[in-house]
Design an enzyme around this catalytic site. Structure first.
Site, short mmCIF file in Angstrom:
data_model
loop_
_atom_site.label_atom_id
_atom_site.label_comp_id
_atom_site.label_asym_id
_atom_site.label_seq_id
_atom_site.Cartn_x
_atom_site.Cartn_y
_atom_site.Cartn_z
N ALA A 14 42.79 47.69 83.13
CA ALA A 14 43.13 49.00 83.69
C ALA A 14 44.62 49.23 83.82
O ALA A 14 45.08 50.34 84.05
CB ALA A 14 42.46 49.16 85.06
N ARG A 19 55.74 48.09 79.76
CA ARG A 19 56.80 47.42 78.99
C ARG A 19 56.55 47.46 77.47
O ARG A 19 57.44 47.13 76.69
CB ARG A 19 56.96 45.97 79.46
CG ARG A 19 57.81 45.87 80.72
CD ARG A 19 57.96 44.44 81.17
NE ARG A 19 56.78 43.98 81.88
CZ ARG A 19 56.51 42.70 82.14
NH1 ARG A 19 57.33 41.76 81.72
NH2 ARG A 19 55.42 42.35 82.81
N GLY A 84 45.44 46.99 91.99
CA GLY A 84 45.40 45.54 92.09
C GLY A 84 44.22 44.93 91.36
O GLY A 84 43.18 45.56 91.16
N ASP A 110 44.51 41.44 77.98
CA ASP A 110 45.77 41.28 77.24
C ASP A 110 46.13 39.81 77.01
O ASP A 110 47.29 39.46 76.86
CB ASP A 110 46.91 42.00 77.96
CG ASP A 110 47.13 41.50 79.38
OD1 ASP A 110 46.43 40.57 79.81
OD2 ASP A 110 48.02 42.04 80.06
N GLY A 147 51.54 33.89 89.68
CA GLY A 147 51.02 33.36 90.94
C GLY A 147 51.04 31.84 90.89
O GLY A 147 50.78 31.25 89.84
N TYR A 373 45.90 54.61 34.83
CA TYR A 373 45.25 55.13 36.02
C TYR A 373 43.77 55.28 35.69
O TYR A 373 43.40 55.97 34.73
CB TYR A 373 45.81 56.48 36.49
CG TYR A 373 44.95 57.02 37.60
CD1 TYR A 373 44.90 56.35 38.82
CD2 TYR A 373 44.11 58.12 37.43
CE1 TYR A 373 44.05 56.77 39.84
CE2 TYR A 373 43.26 58.55 38.43
CZ TYR A 373 43.24 57.87 39.64
OH TYR A 373 42.39 58.27 40.64
N ALA A 430 44.07 56.01 19.30
CA ALA A 430 45.24 56.01 20.19
C ALA A 430 45.82 57.41 20.28
O ALA A 430 45.81 58.17 19.31
CB ALA A 430 46.29 55.03 19.67
#
Ligand code: UD1
Ligand code: CA
Length: 488
Positions: A14, A19, A84, A110, A147, A373, A430
């Site tokens: 979420a 950044r 949070g 992530d 953390g 082509y 040709a």
């Protein structure tokens, strides 16, 4: 739930990802041919969960549509304005059955290098230690921003403190929270209800659940992961490129160990959904992308990009771009050719140099060797298309089809003006501009007859070096051109 199958996996996705400086949500950026979120979903699915929920908020519609695309069975859980990781997990629980029991894995959208095997290791450790919560941790050379894992004197995990809330002593701790956890469902639900937002960021932290559960006397454990890359998240495009390179290193190593020769792994890019057969060689600057399959004994590169295509055993592709195409066994392509969607080159066939093909079925052993082509065409087995042939498939309004029969021969510099059919075993002279069908065994000559005009240079370009050369040549040979043939 029994064994190591989780009741649910919750993927947090979420956050804003500011950044990245991008109009595209962070989790939709791609490495290895998959979005970051796609990697997270694949790892989560590998654990065989009963439920899989993705928590969304930033660019919610784009992310939800992507989830529906890659994993229609996944639940979308909307996070509200309370911020949070703890609130995110709580919102996911609201979308899961109220009576959910067993293990809930929480991971991030992530963290693309995390594997299903590592999640299974976490689950096994969680079950064996009979813990209420197991947090996956890593030793970070620079733990800034993460953390930190708090342990008591006996080494037991007592909680997590966020970098922004940590004191000097806590900031010296190197063991970090990866953000990936196994929770007992009831413990998680119960503890989250008692977690507040009284911290440096004013957010509801998922990390606080550990301290609450521990204070309740529940067992909290750590599962150290020695592969730091698997816990590494993407926050900006520098990290996106770094993790993309590490992922690619893992892919190239995987295929080398499976018997593929990769001459220069640093310039060879292989997406995660690719498969490659034994004794195939990838030469430098080659990208094998999307859902591409390459057989055995093939030689691919240098400088080839292949996307969502199928390359047969023993085929060779050099300096080419190949997209949604099939190259048969033993066939060869390039150099400098462009195979567009719907190209299907038969076994032993050839698409040579400077050829562009699109929606073209080229039969077994047929050859389109030079400067052509070829669009909207079916070419029979063993046919040969001369240098510079153009399949004129477009009349300015609609596309039309050209059919060339088996073993036919189209002379150089012809224009095949579709719709037109050349039967099996026929010739096109040709330089022809073909507008009508040619039947088996015929030769079509569709060009102006040749005229030679005597003495033209002398009359029209008197005194030039060309006129001098003509004079000298006729003096020696007496050939004034009278005998020159009227060409066909
Ligand atoms: C978090 C952890 C930290 C850990 C780090 C590992 C908390 C409080 N902190 O910190 O201990 O070391 O991850 O990378 O959990 N997300 C939501 N909703 C939100 C906020 C975040 O879904 O309201 C998602 C984000 O999209 C992201 C993940 O949760 O995928 C982590 O969020 P982020 O803000 O990067 O957490 P950190 O501050 O890095
Ligand atoms: Ca982060």
């Amino acid at each position: 739930m029994t064994g190591s199958t989780p009741a649910a996996v919750v993927i947090l996705a979420a956050g804003e990802g500011t950044r990245m400086k991008s109009a595209t949500p962070k989790v939709l950026h791609r490495i290895g041919g998959r979005s970051l979120l796609g990697h997270a979903i694949a790892a989560a699915r590998a654990t065989g969960p009963l439920h899989l929920a993705v928590v969304v908020r930033h660019e919610r519609d784009l992310v939800a549509a992507h989830v529906a695309d890659v994993d229609p069975g996944a639940l979308i859980a909307d996070q509200d304005e309370i911020k949070g990781t703890g609130r995110a997990a709580e919102c996911a629980l609201e979308h899961l059955p109220r009576d959910l029991t067993g293990t809930v894995l929480v991971t991030y959208g992530d963290v693309p290098l995390l594997t299903g095997d590592t999640l299974r290791g976490l689950l096994d450790s969680h079950r064996e230690s009979r813990s209420a919560i197991t947090v996956m941790t890593a030793e970070a050379p620079d733990p800034t921003g993460y953390g930190r894992i708090l342990r008591d004197d006996s080494g037991a995990v007592v909680g997590i403190v966020e970098h922004k809330d940590a004191d000097e002593r806590q900031r010296a701790i190197r063991e970090i929270n990866s953000g990936i956890y196994a929770f007992d469902a009831a413990t998680l639900r119960d503890a989250l209800a008692r977690v507040g937002t009284d911290n440096a960021q004013g957010e509801k932290y998922l990390t606080d659940v550990l301290g609450v559960a521990r204070a309740d006397g529940r067992r909290v454990s750590a599962y150290p992961c020695d592969d730091v890359w698997q816990t590494e998240g993407v926050n900006d495009r520098v990290q996106l490129a770094t993790l993309g390179r590490i992922l690619n290193e893992r892919q190239t190593q995987r295929w080398m160990r499976a018997g593929v020769t990769i001459v220069d792994p640093a310039t060879t890019w292989i997406d995660v959904d690719v498969t490659i057969g034994m004794d195939t060689t990838l030469l430098p600057a080659t990208q094998v992308l999307g859902a591409t399959t390459i057989g055995r004994d093939a030689v691919i590169g240098p400088e080839v990009t292949i996307r969502d295509s199928e390359i047969g055993d023993g085929a060779q592709v050099r300096r080419a771009e190949v997209h949604l195409a099939r190259v048969g066994a033993g066939a060869s392509v390039g150099p400098y050719s462009y195979l567009r969607p719907g190209t299907d080159l038969g076994a032993g066939g050839k698409i040579g140099g400077f050829v562009e093909t699109k929606n073209a079925r080229i039969g077994e052993g047929a050859k389109v060797p030079h400067l052509t082509y070829c669009g909207d065409a079916t070419i029979g087995a063993g046919a040969n298309i001369g240098a510079g042939t153009i399949f004129a498939n477009y009349d300015g309004v609609a596309k039309h089809t050209t059919v060339i029969g088996a073993q036919s021969f189209v002379g150089s510099n012809s224009v095949l003006i579709a719709p037109v059919t050349v039967g099996a075993g026929a010739y096109v002279a040709a330089g022809s501009a073909l507008v009508a069908d040619v039947h088996p065994g015929q030769i079509a000559v569709a060009r102006a007859k040749q005229r030679n005009i005597d003495g033209w240079v002398d009359r029209a370009r008197p005194g030039t070096a060309t006129a001098e050369a003509a004079r000298a040549a006729t003096r020696h040979t007496g050939d004034s051109g009278d005998a020159a043939r009227e060409g066909a």
